[in-house]
Design a protein around this motif. Structure first.
Motif, PDB file in Angstrom:
ATOM      1  N   ILE A  79      16.142  21.648  -4.127  1.00 20.62           N
ATOM      2  CA  ILE A  79      17.028  20.783  -4.929  1.00 20.62           C
ATOM      3  C   ILE A  79      18.136  21.618  -5.552  1.00 20.62           C
ATOM      4  O   ILE A  79      19.312  21.223  -5.557  1.00 20.62           O
ATOM      5  CB  ILE A  79      16.217  20.046  -6.020  1.00 20.62           C
ATOM      6  N   GLY A  80      17.778  22.785  -6.085  1.00 23.73           N
ATOM      7  CA  GLY A  80      18.792  23.667  -6.679  1.00 23.73           C
ATOM      8  C   GLY A  80      19.837  24.098  -5.675  1.00 23.73           C
ATOM      9  O   GLY A  80      21.035  24.152  -5.984  1.00 23.73           O
ATOM     10  N   GLU A  81      19.392  24.405  -4.435  1.00 26.15           N
ATOM     11  CA  GLU A  81      20.347  24.827  -3.403  1.00 26.15           C
ATOM     12  C   GLU A  81      21.240  23.671  -2.971  1.00 26.15           C
ATOM     13  O   GLU A  81      22.443  23.861  -2.741  1.00 26.15           O
ATOM     14  CB  GLU A  81      19.585  25.382  -2.197  1.00 26.15           C
ATOM     15  N   LEU A  82      20.664  22.470  -2.852  1.00 26.36           N
ATOM     16  CA  LEU A  82      21.459  21.328  -2.388  1.00 26.36           C
ATOM     17  C   LEU A  82      22.449  20.845  -3.441  1.00 26.36           C
ATOM     18  O   LEU A  82      23.485  20.274  -3.100  1.00 26.36           O
ATOM     19  CB  LEU A  82      20.533  20.180  -1.973  1.00 26.36           C
ATOM     20  N   ARG A  86      28.103  24.606  -2.892  1.00 28.02           N
ATOM     21  CA  ARG A  86      27.858  23.732  -1.747  1.00 28.02           C
ATOM     22  C   ARG A  86      28.666  22.438  -1.896  1.00 28.02           C
ATOM     23  O   ARG A  86      29.247  21.926  -0.920  1.00 28.02           O
ATOM     24  CB  ARG A  86      26.369  23.419  -1.637  1.00 28.02           C
ATOM     25  N   MET A  87      28.699  21.889  -3.117  1.00 29.47           N
ATOM     26  CA  MET A  87      29.464  20.654  -3.343  1.00 29.47           C
ATOM     27  C   MET A  87      30.957  20.866  -3.053  1.00 29.47           C
ATOM     28  O   MET A  87      31.601  20.025  -2.432  1.00 29.47           O
ATOM     29  CB  MET A  87      29.283  20.176  -4.789  1.00 29.47           C
ATOM     30  N   ASN A  88      31.502  21.991  -3.505  1.00 29.31           N
ATOM     31  CA  ASN A  88      32.925  22.289  -3.259  1.00 29.31           C
ATOM     32  C   ASN A  88      33.197  22.469  -1.770  1.00 29.31           C
ATOM     33  O   ASN A  88      34.222  22.016  -1.255  1.00 29.31           O
ATOM     34  CB  ASN A  88      33.352  23.555  -4.012  1.00 29.31           C
ATOM     35  N   LYS A  89      32.299  23.095  -1.058  1.00 28.36           N
ATOM     36  CA  LYS A  89      32.466  23.313   0.375  1.00 28.36           C
ATOM     37  C   LYS A  89      32.474  21.975   1.126  1.00 28.36           C
ATOM     38  O   LYS A  89      33.311  21.740   2.009  1.00 28.36           O
ATOM     39  CB  LYS A  89      31.329  24.200   0.889  1.00 28.36           C
ATOM     40  N   ILE A  90      31.531  21.070   0.763  1.00 25.43           N
ATOM     41  CA  ILE A  90      31.481  19.745   1.397  1.00 25.43           C
ATOM     42  C   ILE A  90      32.742  18.950   1.050  1.00 25.43           C
ATOM     43  O   ILE A  90      33.328  18.271   1.918  1.00 25.43           O
ATOM     44  CB  ILE A  90      30.200  18.996   0.972  1.00 25.43           C
ATOM     45  N   ALA A  91      33.182  19.047  -0.205  1.00 21.71           N
ATOM     46  CA  ALA A  91      34.392  18.317  -0.630  1.00 21.71           C
ATOM     47  C   ALA A  91      35.617  18.810   0.136  1.00 21.71           C
ATOM     48  O   ALA A  91      36.464  17.998   0.556  1.00 21.71           O
ATOM     49  CB  ALA A  91      34.589  18.475  -2.135  1.00 21.71           C
TER      50      ALA A  91
END
Length: 120
Positions: free
Chosen positions: A91-94, A99-104
């Motif tokens: 959960i911490g990694e996801l 990770r959120m910035n990369k997906i965005a």
């Protein structure tokens, strides 16, 4: 002035042999039958001993069985805690901000700093 203070003791061999004969005990080595009370005490003692031995062995087996079961439950709990720990890490990694910035960025979204509010 010679004074004889020694007692006069007379020895009588007849008195001596009678005293020795009175003190001797005659042992009879014949078999004596057991009374009903002694037989019942023996039977009750034997049954009580066998019962306590059986109880001791069964309680020892039960304690060993309970110990094995406790060990198995402790192993299951440890596996469950490891799974929970692994899931918390996932959960911490996801949900990491990197990770959120990369997906965005891959979706074409941009970060506007003035729209971000930090709560402490």
């Amino acid at each position: 002035m010679a004074n004889n203070l020694a007692r006069k003791i007379e020895f009588n061999p007849e008195k001596e042999t009678k005293a020795e004969q009175a003190q001797q005990m005659v042992l009879n080595h014949h078999h004596v039958a057991w009374s009903a009370f002694e037989k019942s005490l023996l039977v009750i003692g034997t049954l009580l001993t066998l019962g306590l031995m059986t109880f001791l062995v069964s309680s020892s087996i039960a304690a060993t069985s309970a110990q094995h079961e406790l060990t198995n439950v402790q192993q299951l709990v440890a596996k469950g805690q490891n799974n929970v720990s692994d899931l918390h890490q996932e959960i911490g990694e996801l949900t990491s901000s990197a990770r959120m910035n990369k997906i965005a960025q891959s979706k074409g979204l941009t970060l506007i700093e003035k729209n971000i509010r930090t709560i402490h």
